[in-house]
Design a protein around this motif. Structure first.
Motif, PDB file in Angstrom:
ATOM      1  N   VAL A   1       0.813  -1.218   0.000  1.00 47.86           N
ATOM      2  CA  VAL A   1       0.000   0.000   0.000  1.00 47.86           C
ATOM      3  C   VAL A   1       0.850   1.274   0.000  1.00 47.86           C
ATOM      4  CG1 VAL A   1      -0.281   0.181   2.513  1.00 47.86           C
ATOM      5  CG2 VAL A   1      -2.059   1.049   0.995  1.00 47.86           C
ATOM      6  N   ARG A   2       2.062   1.214   0.510  1.00 44.68           N
ATOM      7  CA  ARG A   2       2.873   2.427   0.627  1.00 44.68           C
ATOM      8  C   ARG A   2       3.150   3.104  -0.712  1.00 44.68           C
ATOM      9  NH1 ARG A   2       7.364  -0.199   4.314  1.00 44.68           N
ATOM     10  NH2 ARG A   2       6.743  -1.906   2.956  1.00 44.68           N
ATOM     11  N   PRO A   3       3.580   2.395  -1.761  1.00 43.96           N
ATOM     12  CA  PRO A   3       3.788   3.084  -3.037  1.00 43.96           C
ATOM     13  C   PRO A   3       2.506   3.700  -3.600  1.00 43.96           C
ATOM     14  CG  PRO A   3       4.934   0.995  -3.043  1.00 43.96           C
ATOM     15  CD  PRO A   3       4.071   1.015  -1.821  1.00 43.96           C
ATOM     16  N   ALA A   4       1.371   3.057  -3.364  1.00 48.66           N
ATOM     17  CA  ALA A   4       0.099   3.618  -3.825  1.00 48.66           C
ATOM     18  C   ALA A   4      -0.175   4.949  -3.125  1.00 48.66           C
ATOM     19  CB  ALA A   4      -1.045   2.640  -3.575  1.00 48.66           C
ATOM     20  N   ILE A   5       0.111   5.005  -1.832  1.00 46.98           N
ATOM     21  CA  ILE A   5      -0.073   6.255  -1.081  1.00 46.98           C
ATOM     22  C   ILE A   5       0.930   7.304  -1.547  1.00 46.98           C
ATOM     23  CG2 ILE A   5       0.112   7.308   1.211  1.00 46.98           C
ATOM     24  CD1 ILE A   5      -0.998   4.602   2.306  1.00 46.98           C
ATOM     25  N   TRP A   6       2.176   6.901  -1.735  1.00 48.90           N
ATOM     26  CA  TRP A   6       3.203   7.835  -2.199  1.00 48.90           C
ATOM     27  C   TRP A   6       2.825   8.419  -3.556  1.00 48.90           C
ATOM     28  CZ3 TRP A   6       7.542   3.768  -1.183  1.00 48.90           C
ATOM     29  CH2 TRP A   6       7.743   3.632   0.190  1.00 48.90           C
ATOM     30  N   ALA A   7       2.264   7.606  -4.426  1.00 48.64           N
ATOM     31  CA  ALA A   7       1.863   8.082  -5.755  1.00 48.64           C
ATOM     32  C   ALA A   7       0.642   8.996  -5.667  1.00 48.64           C
ATOM     33  CB  ALA A   7       1.569   6.902  -6.676  1.00 48.64           C
ATOM     34  N   ALA A   8      -0.247   8.713  -4.738  1.00 49.74           N
ATOM     35  CA  ALA A   8      -1.466   9.518  -4.606  1.00 49.74           C
ATOM     36  C   ALA A   8      -1.177  10.905  -4.043  1.00 49.74           C
ATOM     37  CB  ALA A   8      -2.472   8.795  -3.708  1.00 49.74           C
ATOM     38  N   MET A   9      -0.162  11.019  -3.199  1.00 51.94           N
ATOM     39  CA  MET A   9       0.103  12.302  -2.540  1.00 51.94           C
ATOM     40  C   MET A   9       0.437  13.427  -3.521  1.00 51.94           C
ATOM     41  SD  MET A   9       1.973  10.743   0.857  1.00 51.94           S
ATOM     42  CE  MET A   9       3.034  12.115   1.059  1.00 51.94           C
ATOM     43  N   PRO A  10       1.422  13.271  -4.400  1.00 53.18           N
ATOM     44  CA  PRO A  10       1.684  14.382  -5.326  1.00 53.18           C
ATOM     45  C   PRO A  10       0.548  14.572  -6.332  1.00 53.18           C
ATOM     46  CG  PRO A  10       3.122  12.533  -5.826  1.00 53.18           C
ATOM     47  CD  PRO A  10       2.404  12.214  -4.555  1.00 53.18           C
ATOM     48  N   ASN A  11      -0.148  13.490  -6.662  1.00 54.82           N
ATOM     49  CA  ASN A  11      -1.281  13.596  -7.580  1.00 54.82           C
ATOM     50  C   ASN A  11      -2.364  14.477  -6.960  1.00 54.82           C
ATOM     51  OD1 ASN A  11      -2.728  13.069  -9.910  1.00 54.82           O
ATOM     52  ND2 ASN A  11      -3.426  11.075  -9.254  1.00 54.82           N
ATOM     53  N   ALA A  12      -2.690  14.230  -5.702  1.00 53.27           N
ATOM     54  CA  ALA A  12      -3.705  15.030  -5.012  1.00 53.27           C
ATOM     55  C   ALA A  12      -3.225  16.466  -4.822  1.00 53.27           C
ATOM     56  CB  ALA A  12      -4.044  14.406  -3.663  1.00 53.27           C
ATOM     57  N   ALA A  13      -1.960  16.631  -4.489  1.00 54.62           N
ATOM     58  CA  ALA A  13      -1.418  17.986  -4.300  1.00 54.62           C
ATOM     59  C   ALA A  13      -1.485  18.782  -5.599  1.00 54.62           C
ATOM     60  CB  ALA A  13       0.019  17.907  -3.788  1.00 54.62           C
ATOM     61  N   LEU A  14      -1.105  18.165  -6.704  1.00 58.58           N
ATOM     62  CA  LEU A  14      -1.145  18.852  -7.992  1.00 58.58           C
ATOM     63  C   LEU A  14      -2.574  19.223  -8.368  1.00 58.58           C
ATOM     64  CD1 LEU A  14       0.254  19.908 -10.496  1.00 58.58           C
ATOM     65  CD2 LEU A  14       0.131  17.602 -11.457  1.00 58.58           C
ATOM     66  N   ARG A  15      -3.500  18.291  -8.182  1.00 56.25           N
ATOM     67  CA  ARG A  15      -4.897  18.571  -8.489  1.00 56.25           C
ATOM     68  C   ARG A  15      -5.408  19.735  -7.641  1.00 56.25           C
ATOM     69  NH1 ARG A  15      -7.491  14.457  -6.337  1.00 56.25           N
ATOM     70  NH2 ARG A  15      -8.290  15.751  -4.691  1.00 56.25           N
ATOM     71  N   THR A  16      -5.063  19.743  -6.377  1.00 53.66           N
ATOM     72  CA  THR A  16      -5.496  20.805  -5.473  1.00 53.66           C
ATOM     73  C   THR A  16      -4.921  22.153  -5.869  1.00 53.66           C
ATOM     74  OG1 THR A  16      -5.693  19.228  -3.653  1.00 53.66           O
ATOM     75  CG2 THR A  16      -5.532  21.557  -3.057  1.00 53.66           C
ATOM     76  N   VAL A  17      -3.630  22.190  -6.160  1.00 49.93           N
ATOM     77  CA  VAL A  17      -2.994  23.457  -6.577  1.00 49.93           C
ATOM     78  C   VAL A  17      -3.622  23.972  -7.853  1.00 49.93           C
ATOM     79  CG1 VAL A  17      -0.846  24.443  -7.442  1.00 49.93           C
ATOM     80  CG2 VAL A  17      -0.814  23.058  -5.380  1.00 49.93           C
ATOM     81  N   LEU A  18      -3.826  23.097  -8.823  1.00 52.37           N
ATOM     82  CA  LEU A  18      -4.424  23.547 -10.079  1.00 52.37           C
ATOM     83  C   LEU A  18      -5.858  24.025  -9.880  1.00 52.37           C
ATOM     84  CD1 LEU A  18      -3.000  20.958 -12.607  1.00 52.37           C
ATOM     85  CD2 LEU A  18      -2.360  23.344 -12.334  1.00 52.37           C
ATOM     86  N   ASP A  19      -6.622  23.317  -9.045  1.00 46.27           N
ATOM     87  CA  ASP A  19      -7.998  23.741  -8.780  1.00 46.27           C
ATOM     88  C   ASP A  19      -8.023  25.091  -8.068  1.00 46.27           C
ATOM     89  OD1 ASP A  19      -9.068  21.531  -9.995  1.00 46.27           O
ATOM     90  OD2 ASP A  19      -9.608  20.499  -8.124  1.00 46.27           O
ATOM     91  N   LEU A  20      -7.158  25.275  -7.093  1.00 47.94           N
ATOM     92  CA  LEU A  20      -7.117  26.547  -6.366  1.00 47.94           C
ATOM     93  C   LEU A  20      -6.639  27.678  -7.265  1.00 47.94           C
ATOM     94  CD1 LEU A  20      -5.728  25.419  -2.899  1.00 47.94           C
ATOM     95  CD2 LEU A  20      -8.077  26.082  -3.471  1.00 47.94           C
ATOM     96  N   THR A  21      -5.658  27.392  -8.094  1.00 46.46           N
ATOM     97  CA  THR A  21      -5.155  28.403  -9.028  1.00 46.46           C
ATOM     98  C   THR A  21      -6.249  28.789 -10.010  1.00 46.46           C
ATOM     99  OG1 THR A  21      -2.908  27.548  -8.811  1.00 46.46           O
ATOM    100  CG2 THR A  21      -3.373  28.895 -10.730  1.00 46.46           C
ATOM    101  N   ALA A  22      -6.989  27.817 -10.470  1.00 43.16           N
ATOM    102  CA  ALA A  22      -8.062  28.078 -11.442  1.00 43.16           C
ATOM    103  C   ALA A  22      -9.159  28.937 -10.852  1.00 43.16           C
ATOM    104  CB  ALA A  22      -8.634  26.763 -11.959  1.00 43.16           C
ATOM    105  N   THR A  23      -9.362  28.830  -9.537  1.00 36.07           N
ATOM    106  CA  THR A  23     -10.415  29.630  -8.909  1.00 36.07           C
ATOM    107  C   THR A  23      -9.898  30.954  -8.376  1.00 36.07           C
ATOM    108  OG1 THR A  23     -10.100  28.509  -6.805  1.00 36.07           O
ATOM    109  CG2 THR A  23     -11.789  27.616  -8.266  1.00 36.07           C
ATOM    110  N   GLY A  24      -8.607  31.198  -8.553  1.00 36.90           N
ATOM    111  CA  GLY A  24      -8.021  32.468  -8.123  1.00 36.90           C
ATOM    112  C   GLY A  24      -7.577  32.492  -6.678  1.00 36.90           C
ATOM    113  N   ILE A  25      -7.613  31.358  -6.008  1.00 34.53           N
ATOM    114  CA  ILE A  25      -7.164  31.278  -4.615  1.00 34.53           C
ATOM    115  C   ILE A  25      -5.697  30.884  -4.625  1.00 34.53           C
ATOM    116  CG2 ILE A  25      -7.463  30.118  -2.406  1.00 34.53           C
ATOM    117  CD1 ILE A  25     -10.376  29.550  -3.287  1.00 34.53           C
ATOM    118  N   SER A  26      -4.881  31.586  -3.885  1.00 30.70           N
ATOM    119  CA  SER A  26      -3.455  31.234  -3.860  1.00 30.70           C
ATOM    120  C   SER A  26      -2.973  30.988  -2.455  1.00 30.70           C
ATOM    121  CB  SER A  26      -2.623  32.328  -4.493  1.00 30.70           C
ATOM    122  OG  SER A  26      -2.854  33.565  -3.855  1.00 30.70           O
TER     123      SER A  26
END
Length: 69
Positions: A44-69
């Motif tokens: 399970v550890r590699p799956a979690i490690w892979a999910a972390m930057p994926n979720a972070a990138l999605r969050t940053v892009l979503d926040l950037t798209a809405t104008g929140i920084s």
């Protein structure tokens, strides 16, 4: 650039493709991390490690798209 980042939030078809692409990339990244760490594919550890930057990138892009920084 901001308009481009907002498109996946406002265009359902584009958002579906964007999310599907990220969803398909995550297990590939997890397998590479498992191999590099010498862990079995079903650990399970590699799956979690892979999910972390994926979720972070999605969050940053979503926040950037809405104008929140």
């Amino acid at each position: 650039m901001g308009a481009l980042l907002r498109l996946p939030r406002t265009e359902p078809g584009l958002r579906a493709v964007w999310l599907q692409t990220r969803d398909e990339a995550e297990p590939v990244f997890a397998r590479a991390l498992a191999e590099r760490a010498g862990l079995p594919d079903d650990d399970v550890r590699p799956a979690i490690w892979a999910a972390m930057p994926n979720a972070a990138l999605r969050t940053v892009l979503d926040l950037t798209a809405t104008g929140i920084s």
